[in-house]
Write a protein that holds these residues in place. Structure first.
Motif, PDB file in Angstrom:
ATOM      1  N   UNK A   1       0.858  -1.184   0.000  1.00 21.33           N
ATOM      2  CA  UNK A   1       0.000   0.000   0.000  1.00 21.33           C
ATOM      3  C   UNK A   1       0.897   1.238   0.000  1.00 21.33           C
ATOM      4  N   UNK A   2       0.843   2.008  -1.057  1.00 21.08           N
ATOM      5  CA  UNK A   2       1.710   3.176  -1.216  1.00 21.08           C
ATOM      6  C   UNK A   2       1.331   4.274  -0.229  1.00 21.08           C
ATOM      7  N   UNK A   3       2.299   5.118   0.072  1.00 20.83           N
ATOM      8  CA  UNK A   3       2.063   6.237   0.980  1.00 20.83           C
ATOM      9  C   UNK A   3       1.191   7.284   0.310  1.00 20.83           C
ATOM     10  N   UNK A   4       0.356   7.903   1.101  1.00 22.18           N
ATOM     11  CA  UNK A   4      -0.477   8.994   0.618  1.00 22.18           C
ATOM     12  C   UNK A   4       0.129  10.296   1.126  1.00 22.18           C
ATOM     13  N   UNK A   5       0.411  11.186   0.218  1.00 14.68           N
ATOM     14  CA  UNK A   5       1.077  12.436   0.565  1.00 14.68           C
ATOM     15  C   UNK A   5       0.158  13.337   1.382  1.00 14.68           C
ATOM     16  N   UNK A   6       0.721  13.940   2.417  1.00 21.40           N
ATOM     17  CA  UNK A   6      -0.036  14.904   3.198  1.00 21.40           C
ATOM     18  C   UNK A   6      -0.213  16.178   2.383  1.00 21.40           C
ATOM     19  N   UNK A   7      -1.454  16.628   2.269  1.00 16.32           N
ATOM     20  CA  UNK A   7      -1.770  17.789   1.457  1.00 16.32           C
ATOM     21  C   UNK A   7      -2.470  18.834   2.324  1.00 16.32           C
ATOM     22  N   UNK A   8      -2.323  20.084   1.969  1.00 10.72           N
ATOM     23  CA  UNK A   8      -2.941  21.158   2.739  1.00 10.72           C
ATOM     24  C   UNK A   8      -4.436  20.914   2.895  1.00 10.72           C
ATOM     25  N   UNK A   9      -4.906  21.076   4.134  1.00  4.35           N
ATOM     26  CA  UNK A   9      -6.331  20.951   4.447  1.00  4.35           C
ATOM     27  C   UNK A   9      -6.859  19.533   4.226  1.00  4.35           C
ATOM     28  N   UNK A  10      -5.985  18.533   4.223  1.00  7.68           N
ATOM     29  CA  UNK A  10      -6.474  17.160   4.093  1.00  7.68           C
ATOM     30  C   UNK A  10      -7.391  16.818   5.263  1.00  7.68           C
ATOM     31  N   UNK A  11      -8.448  16.050   5.028  1.00  8.76           N
ATOM     32  CA  UNK A  11      -9.307  15.620   6.137  1.00  8.76           C
ATOM     33  C   UNK A  11      -8.546  14.716   7.104  1.00  8.76           C
TER      34      UNK A  11
END
Length: 633
Positions: A211-221
């Motif tokens: 399972x690949x990493x999901x990048x932290x993005x501005x205002x992510x829930x």
């Protein structure tokens, strides 16, 4: 040539050895390194429910930490108390090549009280690995085993629990007696490669690989809204020394009230006499409650310990009265006991306390939450009391407990209720300001700021700050004013009207800049939107503005007498689905202006495709907040 061959063979032997160990950094697929600060190499959790009163949990977690931002992914920790026994805990650390560099036994873990103080919590312990790496990447392989009589709380399975973390393999296996009424609820499985490897009576297993990493993005829930997880519970369970059975929230609340809370509200006669004397002849229940709440704030202090870690049964009210401290359960229950003595009904309330709004899962009956507050019925609604705070006004809910679904525990049964929601229009900051610009470019002025709703939460303790903290706060808040000097400060925390009032006088040399015979300065000195939102290409997640707000500012500006106006920013008005902005300048005369500004940001959950529009909205606000006035000598 022989030397080169020897070096190659030595290198190859290290590679083979590392591959044999299985934890070499080079064996991690490139796809799992992308956007990752850490990689879970192997996580295996075995939960064995042996009976209604016995559960065993074994954990194996091997995680490679790629950089210092991934250290929090080690997660080598356990909590234990009189109901939970720690059978084993150990760890082994490997270097980048998969070579073992350190073994860590239980005695080498940090073992501390789960509370900051208070002897009544001495049996609640927290043990964790405190490891300082010498180089990155490195791998920690962690093993633990705990045994507990608390079967009311089965740990959730999070195959991945944070952004910027990838997974090679993560699995969970739950074994349980079929007659206990095992239940499960799956979340966010659709977009992740989760396999249910077994789901039969008495056994449930899941596994996920690569399972690949999901990048932290501005205002992510919140991660809870994005990542897969599984909640589990039993209809027949055990907690705090008593058996329970519940398949509805009404049944669960009635059991919790009768079996866990029963017998905890007894008070010494001296406390009863004192609180009745304070209340006197007051007959209004809300006014009585205010008196009691103020009494608790003055008398007690909070000892930090989450619900669940220090058990779920509050310490006795008479002990809180004697000692003058307690955790959230203890102080809420103590307040309830005092209210009961003066004829005011109230209910213990379980919830998730956090600035992120986390709800109770109302469709899944289980032991949930990490915090407790108090609910006072008032007509068709509740007044909520945060009993751990010595500063919060009566009935105010800050950003730690507002706008979420909670469990109100009544003698007649449990009820899922939503706490107070502060609408965008209620979260206000209104300022009245004035400043003058000298012919040397210095700004001098004053500001009065009134904050309410969730904006009040940021200001509620300003009157308790020491001077160095006040200076730090405003040098950050007014970072747009160079060489800021606070000439005077005055704060008012109006607990009756629930508002914060700030009155300040300031100066700052070099606010206006010279360019030949012109003087240039930003018209907006006191409330500049300075948030810098990075562009996200190929955004993967939706984005959320969890609290909206309204700012209204009016500023009287006095210009230097020996300068005349060469340029004033025009009136700007921006309207979008994300909010509204308006800035305008009224010219009173050649040396006096009135600047008016309003900004509304709307709360909402928005699609990933709308993020660029939102970012542009805030960029436009920021650009216009920095609009300049030009004066000519």
């Amino acid at each position: 040539m022989k030397t080169y061959i020897s070096i190659f063979l030595i290198f190859l032997s290290h590679v083979v050895s590392a591959q044999k160990d299985g934890y070499a950094f080079m064996s991690i697929a490139d796809s799992l390194q992308t956007n990752a600060n850490s990689v879970v190499r192997n996580q295996k959790i075995d939960i064995t429910i042996l009976s209604q009163r016995k559960m065993n949990i074994k954990t194996l977690r091997a995680v490679t930490i790629l950089n210092e931002l991934g250290v929090n992914s080690i997660n080598a920790e356990e909590h234990y108390n009189k109901a939970t026994t720690l059978r084993n805990i150990e760890a082994v650390v490997f270097d980048a090549n998969g070579k073992e560099i350190k073994k860590i036994k239980q005695k080498d873990f940090k073992d501390v009280s789960a509370a900051g103080g208070g002897t009544l919590f001495s049996d609640s312990r927290y043990i964790y690995l405190d490891y300082t790496p010498i180089a990155y990447p490195f791998t920690v392989v962690y093993n633990s085993e705990v045994e507990t009589s608390t079967t009311a709380f089965i740990p959730q399975w999070f195959p991945i629990d944070n952004y910027m973390c990838s997974v090679e393999s993560s699995s969970v296996n739950i074994t349980y007696p079929a007659n206990l009424g095992f239940r499960k609820m799956e979340f966010n499985f659709q977009k992740f490669p989760i396999q249910t490897t077994k789901d039969i009576s008495g056994q449930l297993s899941y596994v996920v690989t690569n399972m690949a990493a999901l990048k932290s993005e501005s205002y992510s829930p919140s991660v809870l809204a994005i990542f897969p997880r599984v909640m589990m519970s039993l209809t027949k369970f055990h907690l705090e020394g008593v058996d329970g059975e519940a398949s509805t929230w009404a049944e669960f609340g009635k059991w919790y009230s009768e079996k866990v809370l029963e017998g905890t509200t007894e008070l010494p006669i001296e406390a009863i006499t004192a609180i009745k004397k304070l209340v006197g002849n007051e007959i209004d229940p809300i006014e009585k409650a205010k008196i009691v709440y103020n009494f608790v704030q003055q008398k007690s202090r909070y000892v930090s310990i989450q619900v669940g870690i220090g058990g779920w049964k509050p310490m006795l009210a008479k002990d809180v009265d004697r000692l003058g401290y307690g955790d959230c359960k203890a102080l809420s229950n103590y307040t309830r006991a005092l209210l009961k003595e003066v004829g005011v009904e109230s209910y213990n309330t379980l919830l998730y306390g956090n600035s992120d709004k986390r709800n109770f899962e109302k469709d899944f009956v289980s032991l949930q939450g990490n915090h407790m507050i108090l609910a006072i019925p008032n007509n068709n609604r509740y007044i909520w009391l945060e009993c751990t705070s010595q500063d919060d006004p009566f009935g105010y809910q800050g950003t730690f407990t507002d706008d979420r679904e909670v469990l109100v525990v009544k003698p007649t049964g449990g009820e899922i209720v939503r706490t107070q929601n502060y609408e965008d229009k209620d979260n206000t900051q209104i300022s009245k300001n004035a400043y003058a610009i000298s012919n040397k470019g210095t700004i001098t002025g004053n500001s009065e700021i009134v904050s309410r709703g969730s904006q009040y939460a940021r200001k509620v303790r300003l009157d308790k700050y020491i001077p160095i903290e006040i200076e730090k706060f405003y040098k950050n808040y007014w970072s747009n004013i160079p060489n800021l000097n606070l000439l005077s400060t005055k704060f008012e925390n109006d607990k009756n009207d629930i508002k914060s009032v700030e009155k300040l006088s300031i100066s700052g040399e070099g606010y206006a800049k010279f360019s030949g015979n012109t003087l240039i300065f930003p018209v907006n000195a006191f409330n500049v939107h300075q948030e810098n939102i990075r562009r996200v290409r190929g955004r993967k997640t939706p984005f959320e503005v969890d609290r909206g707000f309204v700012d209204l500012d009016e500023t009287v500006i006095t210009l230097p007498a020996d300068y005349k106006i060469e340029f004033l920013p025009p009136t700007i008005e921006i309207n979008s689905k994300f909010g509204n902005y308006k800035a305008e300048i009224d010219r009173t005369n050649d040396h006096n202006l009135v600047y008016k500004r309003s900004l509304t940001v709307n709360r909402g959950l928005y699609s990933k495709d709308e993020f660029d529009d939102y970012r542009k909205f805030l960029e436009d606000v920021s650009r216009n907040d920095n609009a300049k006035i030009i004066l000519k000598k």
